[in-house]
Write a protein that holds these residues in place. Structure first.
Motif, mmCIF file in Angstrom:
data_model
loop_
_atom_site.group_PDB
_atom_site.id
_atom_site.type_symbol
_atom_site.label_atom_id
_atom_site.label_comp_id
_atom_site.label_asym_id
_atom_site.label_seq_id
_atom_site.Cartn_x
_atom_site.Cartn_y
_atom_site.Cartn_z
ATOM 1 N N LYS A 103 0.842 -1.193 0.000
ATOM 2 C CA LYS A 103 0.000 0.000 0.000
ATOM 3 C C LYS A 103 0.877 1.243 0.000
ATOM 4 C CE LYS A 103 -4.083 -1.963 1.947
ATOM 5 N NZ LYS A 103 -5.093 -1.810 0.953
ATOM 6 N N LEU A 104 0.338 2.309 -0.563
ATOM 7 C CA LEU A 104 1.032 3.588 -0.606
ATOM 8 C C LEU A 104 0.678 4.408 0.627
ATOM 9 C CD1 LEU A 104 0.287 4.474 -4.327
ATOM 10 C CD2 LEU A 104 2.497 3.786 -3.391
ATOM 11 N N VAL A 109 -1.828 8.881 -1.600
ATOM 12 C CA VAL A 109 -3.083 8.390 -2.185
ATOM 13 C C VAL A 109 -4.116 9.511 -2.253
ATOM 14 C CG1 VAL A 109 -5.011 6.792 -1.853
ATOM 15 C CG2 VAL A 109 -2.674 6.004 -1.501
ATOM 16 N N GLY A 110 -4.098 10.407 -1.262
ATOM 17 C CA GLY A 110 -5.030 11.534 -1.248
ATOM 18 C C GLY A 110 -4.841 12.502 -2.399
ATOM 19 N N HIS A 111 -3.667 12.488 -3.029
ATOM 20 C CA HIS A 111 -3.390 13.389 -4.149
ATOM 21 C C HIS A 111 -3.516 12.700 -5.510
ATOM 22 C CE1 HIS A 111 -2.097 16.741 -1.670
ATOM 23 N NE2 HIS A 111 -1.456 15.868 -0.918
ATOM 24 N N GLU A 119 -7.622 0.552 -6.718
ATOM 25 C CA GLU A 119 -6.706 0.997 -5.675
ATOM 26 C C GLU A 119 -5.292 1.101 -6.248
ATOM 27 O OE1 GLU A 119 -5.497 -0.514 -1.211
ATOM 28 O OE2 GLU A 119 -6.212 -1.997 -2.638
ATOM 29 N N TRP A 120 -4.594 2.208 -5.913
ATOM 30 C CA TRP A 120 -3.200 2.378 -6.302
ATOM 31 C C TRP A 120 -2.315 1.597 -5.349
ATOM 32 C CZ3 TRP A 120 -2.058 4.326 -10.818
ATOM 33 C CH2 TRP A 120 -2.872 5.303 -11.415
ATOM 34 N N MET A 121 -1.314 0.906 -5.873
ATOM 35 C CA MET A 121 -0.364 0.157 -5.055
ATOM 36 C C MET A 121 1.026 0.281 -5.671
ATOM 37 S SD MET A 121 -2.539 -3.252 -4.109
ATOM 38 C CE MET A 121 -1.796 -3.509 -2.510
#
Length: 146
Positions: A103-104, A109-111, A119-121
């Motif tokens: 996970k980032l 992730v908020g940006h 989901e970004w990973m």
């Protein structure tokens, strides 16, 4: 609480399952017209006015994502290089290999652009967008976290 979470999970899963056939049909594993270019240097795939990609998924703005990464370098660290066999399996439409991605930082992730159901990973030096319900890789930005 658990009942509403289950309902939301079922609705998201159902929506993604109806659209996942298109993602699997075009794995984006280097056999298309962008062959030979790094993933993050390839042109965006066509989408509609809602920002949906060719196969019902999101249309990812690679330049915008790379801009966010360069603007918030304090929120991420390059990961170790992945073994070549694992690196080959990080391709669009393939399942995410277990234990590879992490996970980032929530501040980063908020940006980053948000895509419902995705989901970004981070996997090594690659930034990947994964379908939450299916675990299939939707997009790979190779070397983005270098």
């Amino acid at each position: 609480m658990a009942r509403s979470s289950t309902l939301v999970a079922l609705l998201v899963s159902g929506a993604l399952l109806t659209q996942s056939a298109g993602v699997v049909a075009d794995p984006g594993n280097g056999k298309g017209h962008d062959k030979g270019k790094p993933e993050h240097a390839q042109k965006q795939r066509g989408g509609d006015e809602k920002g949906n990609g060719r196969h019902g998924g999101p249309s990812v703005d690679h330049r915008g994502v790379l801009g966010v990464l360069s603007g918030y370098r304090d929120y991420w660290r390059p990961g170790p290089a992945l073994p070549p066999g694992v690196q080959k399996n990080l391709a669009r439409g393939k399942p995410l290999p277990p234990g590879i991605a992490k996970k980032l930082d929530a501040r980063l992730v908020g940006h980053l652009p948000r895509y419902e159901g995705y989901e970004w990973m981070q996997a090594g030096t690659d930034l990947i967008l994964v379908a939450v319900a299916t675990g299939l890789i939707y997009e790979v930005l190779s070397g983005a976290l270098d």
